[in-house]
Scaffold this active site. Structure first.
Site, PDB file in Angstrom:
ATOM      1  N   GLY A 261       0.818  -1.207   0.000  1.00 26.32           N
ATOM      2  CA  GLY A 261       0.000   0.000   0.000  1.00 26.32           C
ATOM      3  C   GLY A 261       0.853   1.259   0.000  1.00 26.32           C
ATOM      4  O   GLY A 261       0.652   2.165  -0.796  1.00 26.32           O
ATOM      5  N   MET A 263       4.853   3.062   1.873  1.00 30.19           N
ATOM      6  CA  MET A 263       6.106   2.809   2.581  1.00 30.19           C
ATOM      7  C   MET A 263       6.626   4.075   3.247  1.00 30.19           C
ATOM      8  O   MET A 263       6.684   5.145   2.633  1.00 30.19           O
ATOM      9  CB  MET A 263       7.137   2.247   1.588  1.00 30.19           C
ATOM     10  CG  MET A 263       8.507   2.001   2.166  1.00 30.19           C
ATOM     11  SD  MET A 263       8.459   0.702   3.440  1.00 30.19           S
ATOM     12  CE  MET A 263       9.834   1.232   4.446  1.00 30.19           C
ATOM     13  N   GLU A 298       1.674   5.735   7.655  1.00 28.83           N
ATOM     14  CA  GLU A 298       3.071   5.933   7.221  1.00 28.83           C
ATOM     15  C   GLU A 298       3.697   7.127   7.935  1.00 28.83           C
ATOM     16  O   GLU A 298       4.860   7.097   8.317  1.00 28.83           O
ATOM     17  CB  GLU A 298       3.161   6.101   5.700  1.00 28.83           C
ATOM     18  CG  GLU A 298       2.530   4.964   4.883  1.00 28.83           C
ATOM     19  CD  GLU A 298       2.930   3.558   5.288  1.00 28.83           C
ATOM     20  OE1 GLU A 298       4.012   3.371   5.891  1.00 28.83           O
ATOM     21  OE2 GLU A 298       2.157   2.625   5.024  1.00 28.83           O
ATOM     22  N   HIS A 301       4.779   6.201  11.435  1.00 25.86           N
ATOM     23  CA  HIS A 301       6.021   5.423  11.478  1.00 25.86           C
ATOM     24  C   HIS A 301       7.247   6.314  11.711  1.00 25.86           C
ATOM     25  O   HIS A 301       8.288   5.817  12.105  1.00 25.86           O
ATOM     26  CB  HIS A 301       6.239   4.685  10.158  1.00 25.86           C
ATOM     27  CG  HIS A 301       5.655   3.302  10.113  1.00 25.86           C
ATOM     28  ND1 HIS A 301       5.816   2.380  11.126  1.00 25.86           N
ATOM     29  CD2 HIS A 301       4.955   2.662   9.136  1.00 25.86           C
ATOM     30  CE1 HIS A 301       5.224   1.244  10.779  1.00 25.86           C
ATOM     31  NE2 HIS A 301       4.694   1.381   9.581  1.00 25.86           N
TER      32      HIS A 301
HETATM   33  N1  BES Z   1       6.230  -0.750   6.093  1.00 29.49           N
HETATM   34  C1  BES Z   1       5.034  -1.076   5.426  1.00 29.49           C
HETATM   35  C2  BES Z   1       5.204  -1.284   3.955  1.00 29.49           C
HETATM   36  C3  BES Z   1       5.889  -2.572   3.564  1.00 29.49           C
HETATM   37  C4  BES Z   1       5.318  -3.767   3.831  1.00 29.49           C
HETATM   38  C5  BES Z   1       7.056  -2.572   2.908  1.00 29.49           C
HETATM   39  C6  BES Z   1       5.958  -4.948   3.429  1.00 29.49           C
HETATM   40  C7  BES Z   1       7.687  -3.741   2.528  1.00 29.49           C
HETATM   41  C8  BES Z   1       7.137  -4.932   2.778  1.00 29.49           C
HETATM   42  C9  BES Z   1       4.001   0.036   5.599  1.00 29.49           C
HETATM   43  O1  BES Z   1       4.163   0.818   6.722  1.00 29.49           O
HETATM   44  C10 BES Z   1       2.685  -0.644   5.761  1.00 29.49           C
HETATM   45  O2  BES Z   1       2.505  -1.300   6.742  1.00 29.49           O
HETATM   46  N2  BES Z   1       1.794  -0.497   4.795  1.00 29.49           N
HETATM   47  C11 BES Z   1       0.536  -1.191   4.764  1.00 29.49           C
HETATM   48  C12 BES Z   1      -0.631  -0.294   4.986  1.00 29.49           C
HETATM   49  C13 BES Z   1      -0.920   0.075   6.400  1.00 29.49           C
HETATM   50  C14 BES Z   1      -2.045   1.058   6.469  1.00 29.49           C
HETATM   51  C15 BES Z   1      -1.190  -1.100   7.284  1.00 29.49           C
HETATM   52  C16 BES Z   1       0.428  -1.757   3.362  1.00 29.49           C
HETATM   53  O3  BES Z   1       1.252  -1.407   2.527  1.00 29.49           O
HETATM   54  O4  BES Z   1      -0.479  -2.546   3.140  1.00 29.49           O
HETATM   55 ZN    ZN Z   2       3.469  -0.005   8.531  1.00 27.45          ZN
END
Ligand code: BES
Ligand code: ZN
Length: 857
Positions: A261, A263, A298, A301
């Protein structure tokens, strides 16, 4: 010296274990990177200062590196010849501070895995979490190695961005410096012909921050909502957690091709365009809500993830569980808290419970993995957030704040573990969290049964907890379970307000004294723990709670249980739709005193896959077709029962004011859409067709189209929709998904197969792939049609995608995770497809791990 090591590392069965953690032998004092951009041959020059840690110095070091062509390597200016393998390099190094310099060549244009540096729609972008930085240059690519980065970007791109603050810009060059030490997974670079939606924010201590959302030309009118969400998030984190932003600039970039989704790269968040671009004409209310939440996530974070990061990837929940918890608090504050809680629980049950009760079950903090990308799961995220919610409930709001303040104070700038996190709670509250820690180490969803008795004014609730074995964990110990309970009197008055019972034993009783008559208990209010509550109770009592409970979650839960029992009885006994349930719904639908969003949720029937899971839990083999038929019959009966009032209800709930995406008007539209769905069962789509004609926003256009398609009356509108939106990728994703989601079971796989042959279908764009394959897997009766066509089509596409994009392929394999629920014939069909995937030549490590775990069930 040139070594060509650009082949993908061979799939290995190497497993990594938490218990094997050892620190890296060197500090990284600073990192300087120069990128000479070229689509198929970007050069990355690195200059990294290493300092051996005191103790026994390592005579050599290992740097991760994959798919890199090493051009040159030097230590302190002298050429060296490291030993290079597909996973990295080993090199003899000095025993004191030294400077490592390397030049590598990489191929962003050929990078279809979308990890490392790649190209999307003509722009350069990066995705480094979890282990993508090693595809950019040789480096100790592990989160406990933190350093400060300076990045020079050489290229003729209009806009060239990296982390931190910009320190110089001229023709063909941009230099960025990030003053905050960070692990490599937070590195980011973006370069391309982008336009900017700018704004500013002043932090509570007076720092003025430049905010930008960078998008492709043509998307600049879809940034305003995201920008507002960002500013709200910044304010909220100051107010709720005392956390301020810490750079002069915060950039967000939208990219079309993205595995996840979004980063949280330091100062340069990169978003899947579906998670940031919004306009009333192209986005639904649900899209708006998700965008607001993910921008917040994000952004949050920056403190929970970036300033304090994870020691290793086993600790992923440290940042993700906490940040999901924080973003749900944010959404509760911005919108309706009960509605958010109910939606979160629906989501938890739909995604995390099946995971926890199937072959992929793992602890919130896993202890082993082959491919870390496979552990960005509902368990780590959503159960990880639930665990924090329980902790907060146990210690109370004030102590929660104290502990979290201590966490920031004690661990700022560090790479931490769950032990560090629990320790701040122990130190701030004096509690022993030894038993609580089992929530992090034990997999599986506890089942909670409850028995009640009443005598001499004393009411007793006796709970028993047990957790079924999960892979690698045959025996479970009792956990601490906070059970929020309130008691209602026979007239519906609340006679005991919510109280949190703290269960610690396998079996435990709690008493309430001084009651005149036997009360009606409202148990697990607000869903105070992620457990399965099993309670023998009557539909009459459920209807009573649905009418009277003061806890909105449990009120919804009572309605949900009624709906579930009605459906289960229809499937198992061929029963008629339950009259009490229909009456209760009829009342609610007309009850204007209730929040429309809440009414819409109560009207939303449990999903078919939810019913399948319930049947399985109770020892039955679910028949997807029968579950589908029961859902249809129940909806049809409800529509008929309401026949006289539906047109009126539809008219009364129609939102006619100009579209705004706020929670109140979204709730009104949600209720109106539920009513339209019932009405369409009676009028054959007349009203939906009118709504389609007049809709001036995607929410209403989409719900009209969905209902028309469901009624098999949508051919003309579907074509019109295509003609109108064919140039808008994100809307086209909806068009692809909707046709499959609305197909009858026997046509689902065929429809999906046809769409994979559509000129606009592509394996290269994860959103498009998920639109089609996700909709296939999400159409329960269609995917599980007895002819097996759904299974075969998904397997065909997983095999086709794996060579291009292992990460998205592996995630989609979860569509098969609940296969053991079903009958032998279906299990045999699924097993055959899983084996076919598993034996595909050159299968990625990602997909191999997922398929093997699923098959091992
Ligand atoms: N850090 C993650 C993105 C990520 C996930 C990068 C797996 C690499 C591998 C980001 O903070 C995240 O958690 N994004 C979620 C959405 C969130 C609202 C829970 C996502 O991308 O689904
Ligand atoms: Zn996350």
């Amino acid at each position: 010296m040139t070594a060509d090591l650009t082949q993908t590392p061979q799939q290995t069965a190497e497993t990594f274990y938490l218990k094997d953690y050892t620190p890296f032998g060197f500090e990284v004092e600073s990192v300087e990177l120069t990128f000479k951009l070229a689509p198929s041959a970007t050069r990355v020059v690195s200059k990294i200062c290493f300092i051996p840690k005191p103790g026994t110095p390592d005579p050599r070091f290992f740097l991760h590196g994959e798919m890199l062509k090493l051009i040159s390597a030097r230590i302190d200016g002298v050429d060296v010849a490291p030993t290079v393998t597909p996973e990295g390099l080993t090199c003899d190094v000095p025993q004191q501070r030294f400077v490592w310099e390397a030049e590598v060549e990489i191929d962003p244009a050929g990078n279809t895995a979308l990890e490392g540096l790649y190209m999307s729609g003509g722009m350069y972008c990066t995705q480094c979490e979890a282990e993508g930085f090693r595809k950019i240059t040789y480096y100790p690519d592990r989160p406990d190695v933190m350093s400060i980065f300076t990045v020079r970007i050489e290229g003729d791109e209009e806009v060239m961005l990296s982390n931190g603050n910009p320190i110089s810009k001229s023709d063909g060059l941009a230099v960025w410096q990030d003053p905050w030490p960070k692990p490599a997974y937070l590195f980011a670079l973006v370069a391309g012909d982008l336009v900017n939606h700018p704004d500013t924010f002043t932090t509570k201590s007076g720092r003025k921050v430049e905010l930008n959302i960078w998008v492709r030309h043509g998307d600049e009118d879809k940034c305003a909502f995201g920008m507002e969400a960002l500013k709200k998030s910044m304010t909220w984190d100051e107010q709720a957690y005392g956390r301020e932003y810490d750079l002069d600039i915060f950039n967000i970039v939208a990219v079309d091709d993205f595995n996840m989704g979004a980063m949280e790269n330091k100062g340069l968040n990169i978003f899947n365009s579906s998670c940031v671009l919004a306009s009333p004409e192209t986005s639904t209310d649900a899209n708006f809500e998700r965008i607001e939440a993910i921008i917040a996530h994000e952004y949050f974070h920056n403190w929970t993830g970036n300033r304090i990061t994870c020691r290793d990837w086993f600790q992923l929940c440290l940042k993700e569980g906490l940040t999901v918890f924080r973003d749900s608090q944010f959404t509760s504050d911005m919108r309706s808290a009960p509605v958010k809680r109910i939606s979160d629980v629906i989501d938890l049950r739909a995604r995390q419970f099946p995971e926890d009760q199937g072959p992929l079950s793992h602890p919130v903090r896993p202890e082993e993995f082959q491919e870390i990308n496979n552990f960005y799961t509902a368990t780590v995220y959503e159960k990880g957030a639930e665990v924090i919610g329980m902790l907060k409930r146990l210690v109370g709001d004030a102590d929660y704040s104290k502990a979290v303040d201590l966490y920031f104070e004690r661990h700022d700038g560090q790479a931490c573990t769950i032990e560090d996190w629990l320790k701040v709670f122990e130190d701030a509250t004096g509690r022993d969290l030894g038993q609580f820690k089992r929530w992090y180490s034990q997999a599986g969803t506890p089942r909670l049964t409850v028995a009640e008795s009443f005598a001499n004014g004393t009411y007793t609730l006796t709970f028993e907890q047990s957790t079924a074995p999960t892979p690698g964990q045959p025996d479970k110990d009792p956990r601490v379970i906070p059970i929020a309970v309130g008691l209602l009197g026979a007239n519906g008055d609340e006679i005991r307000q919510t109280q949190v019972l703290e269960m610690t034993e396998a079996k435990q009783s709690f008493t309430f004294e001084g009651l005149a008559t036997k009360p009606v208990p409202s148990i697990l209010r607000e869903f105070s723990a992620p457990v399965i509550l099993e309670r023998e109770t009557s539909n009459a009592e459920r209807a009573f709670l649905l009418a009277h409970d003061t806890d909105p979650f449990n009120r919804w839960e009572a309605g949900n249980a009624l709906a579930r029992e009605a459906r289960v009885a229809m499937v198992l006994e061929g029963a008629a739709p339950d009259a009490d349930y229909l009456d209760a719904l009829t009342k609610l639908l007309r009850d204007d005193t209730l929040d429309p969003a809440f009414r819409a949720l109560i009207l939303q029937p449990p999903s078919q896959s939810d019913i399948a899971q319930t049947l399985h839990e109770r020892g039955h083999t679910p028949d997807p077709q029968k579950i589908y038929d029961a859902a249809e019959t129940l909806a049809q009966t409800l529509a008929q029962q309401l026949a006289d009032s539906l047109p009126r209800l539809y008219a009364d709930t129609t939102v006619t004011e100009a579209y705004t995406p706020d929670a109140v008007s979204a709730g009104n539209r949600a209720l109106n859409a539920r009513i339209l769905t019932l009405l369409t069962r009676l009028d054959g789509g007349e009203q939906a067709a009118r709504q389609y004609e007049t809709a001036d926003n995607m929410t209403q256009q989409y719900s009209a189209l969905a209902n028309l398609m469901k009624a098999e009356k949508g051919t003309v509108q579907s074509q019109a929709f295509f003609d109108q939106w064919q140039d808008d990728r994100l809307v086209m994703d909806k068009w692809f998904a909707l046709q499959i989601a609305m197909a009858v079971p026997e046509a689902t796989a065929r429809t999906a197969a046809q769409l994979t042959r559509h000129p606009l279908f592509t394996l290269k764009n994860p959103n498009r792939f998920r639109a089609v394959m996700g909709a296939l897997a999400g159409n329960h009766a269609g995917f599980h049609h007895a002819n097996g066509a759904g299974y075969q089509l998904l397997a065909d596409n997983l095999i086709a995608l794996d060579g291009l994009n292992p990460q998205t392929t592996a995630r989609m394999c979860t569509a098969f995770q609940s296969w053991k629920r079903y009958d032998n014939d279906r299990q045999a069909l699924i097993a055959a497809q899983l084996q076919r995937i598993q034996t595909t030549a050159g299968l990625s490590r990602d997909t191999n791990e997922m398929v093997s775990r699923i098959l091992d069930a």
